[in-house]
Design an enzyme around this catalytic site. Structure first.
Site, short mmCIF file in Angstrom:
data_model
loop_
_atom_site.label_atom_id
_atom_site.label_comp_id
_atom_site.label_asym_id
_atom_site.label_seq_id
_atom_site.Cartn_x
_atom_site.Cartn_y
_atom_site.Cartn_z
N ARG A 81 -1.42 147.32 65.55
CA ARG A 81 -1.63 146.23 64.58
C ARG A 81 -2.97 145.55 64.82
NH1 ARG A 81 3.21 144.57 62.03
NH2 ARG A 81 1.80 143.33 60.76
N PRO A 137 10.59 122.23 57.95
CA PRO A 137 11.64 122.74 58.82
C PRO A 137 11.34 124.16 59.30
CG PRO A 137 12.51 121.96 56.70
CD PRO A 137 11.03 122.04 56.59
N GLU A 138 11.25 124.31 60.60
CA GLU A 138 11.22 125.64 61.22
C GLU A 138 12.54 125.82 61.96
OE1 GLU A 138 7.64 126.61 63.31
OE2 GLU A 138 6.39 125.41 61.99
N ARG A 181 9.73 119.29 47.23
CA ARG A 181 8.88 120.38 46.74
C ARG A 181 9.64 121.56 46.16
NH1 ARG A 181 4.13 119.36 51.04
NH2 ARG A 181 5.24 117.40 51.24
N HIS A 198 15.01 113.70 43.90
CA HIS A 198 14.97 114.97 44.64
C HIS A 198 16.26 115.28 45.41
CE1 HIS A 198 10.83 114.70 43.49
NE2 HIS A 198 10.57 113.74 44.35
#
Length: 271
Positions: free
Chosen positions: A152, A2-3, A110, A91
Site C-alpha cells: 500500500r 462520534p468515533e 447535520r 433536529h
DNA sequence: ACGAAGCCCTGCAAGC
DNA sequence: TGCTTGCAGGGCTTCG
C-alpha cells in the site's frame, strides 16, 4: 464527532434504560437522514422487546426479537434518554418510546447519521459485512496491520481511517495514536516496519480505551445519554492543536490536509 | 485492486 | 450589523 469511544460511551449509557424494555411507540419527525428512515419502522418496532444493545465499529445494534435497529451517529448525532413526552428541540429527528415512559431520542443537526431496519443477521448487512476487525479485539495487532499494509502506498493515516482495515478509528484518534507511536501521518503505509506497527496497534488500543474511560471527546455536538459531555478533549495531545507546542518536544505542531482530513503532527517526534 | 474525489448537511467563522 | 461565502467532517459511492 462520534468515533468509536463516543459510540461505546453512548451504548453503555443507554443500555440500562433499554435492556428488556418494550417499545410502545415510534415518532419520526424527520426521515431524511443519510438514508431515509424506513416508512414502516413503527409497524416493525411496536410491541417488540429490546434484547440487547451492541456495537460494531461506529454502528449501534439495538436487538429486537424480529430484527435489529441499526443506528449511526454520523458526525453530529447523539442519543439521549428523555421523558416520553419531553418537548422536542430542533433536529430531534426520531423518538423510540419505551414502556416505562421514557424515549430514546436521536438528535442530529447535520443528518449524516442513519437509522435502518435489518431483519436478518446484521453482521452480514452490506454496511457491516466489509468492516475490518474491532481495534480493541485481540485479533487486531501489529502483525495484522503490517500484513494489510503490504504494497500500500497510501499514507498511513488514511490507511488507519479505512473502516475495511480497522473499524471505528476516525480522524481524532488516528491523529492521537500516530503521535503516541511517533509515526509521521504521511508515511506510506507499506513503508513502515513490523515492529513500528506493533507499537502503533498498542497506541490505538490505549488511546481508545482511555477515551472510553473519559466518556469520549466532546468538541461541539456530542453528549451522552443524560446530556453530559465527554471529557477526553482535555487529554488530546495533537488534535486541533496545530501551531501549538508539541507536548513532548515543545516545538510547534504542524497542520496539513491528508485524505481531505485535518491532520496534526510533530515534525520532530513523528517520522 | 487501489487511490482520489464527490456527495450528503448544518453550524460556524471569516469576509464584505 | 447583516448578509454571503467557504469549510469541516464520516463514510458510502463513483470515477479513473
Amino acid at each position: 464527532m462520534p468515533e468509536l469511544p463516543e459510540v461505546e460511551t453512548t451504548r453503555r449509557g443507554i443500555l440500562p434504560h433499554l435492556q428488556g424494555r418494550r417499545i410502545t411507540g415510534v415518532v419520526v419527525r424527520e426521515p431524511r437522514l443519510r438514508w431515509p428512515v424506513p416508512e414502516d419502522l413503527g409497524r416493525r418496532l411496536l410491541g417488540q422487546r429490546i434484547e440487547a444493545v451492541q456495537r460494531r465499529a461506529k454502528y449501534l445494534l439495538v436487538r429486537l426479537g424480529a430484527g435489529t435497529v441499526l443506528l449511526h451517529l454520523g458526525m453530529s448525532g447523539s442519543l439521549r434518554v428523555v421523558p416520553a413526552r419531553a418537548p422536542s428541540q430542533a433536529h430531534d429527528h426520531v423518538d423510540i418510546v419505551l414502556a416505562h415512559d421514557r424515549a430514546l431520542r436521536l438528535h442530529d443537526p447535520r443528518r449524516f447519521g442513519a437509522l435502518l431496519w435489518c431483519g436478518g443477521d446484521p453482521l452480514t448487512h452490506p454496511l457491516l459485512r466489509p468492516l475490518g476487525p474491532e481495534p480493541l479485539n485481540d485479533s487486531f495487532d501489529g502483525d495484522y496491520l503490517y500484513a494489510r499494509a503490504r504494497g500500500r502506498r497510501l499514507a498511513v493515516k488514511p490507511f488507519l481511517m479505512d473502516s475495511q482495515v480497522v473499524a471505528g478509528v476516525g480522524n481524532i484518534y488516528a491523529n492521537e495514536a500516530l503521535f503516541e507511536a511517533g509515526i509521521h501521518p504521511g508515511r506510506a503505509a507499506g513503508r513502515i516496519a513490523r515492529a513500528r506497527y506493533g507499537r502503533l496497534a498498542r497506541c490505538i488500543k490505549r488511546v481508545l480505551e482511555a477515551a472510553i474511560e473519559q466518556g469520549g471527546t466532546t468538541l461541539r455536538d456530542f453528549v451522552r445519554e443524560d446530556g453530559r459531555p465527554g471529557y477526553f478533549r482535555n487529554e488530546l495531545r495533537v488534535y486541533a492543536r496545530a501551531d501549538r507546542p508539541c507536548p513532548r518536544c515543545a516545538r510547534p505542531l504542524r497542520g496539513l490536509v491528508l485524505g481531505q482530513r485535518a491532520t496534526v503532527f510533530c515534525p520532530r517526534c513523528q517520522r
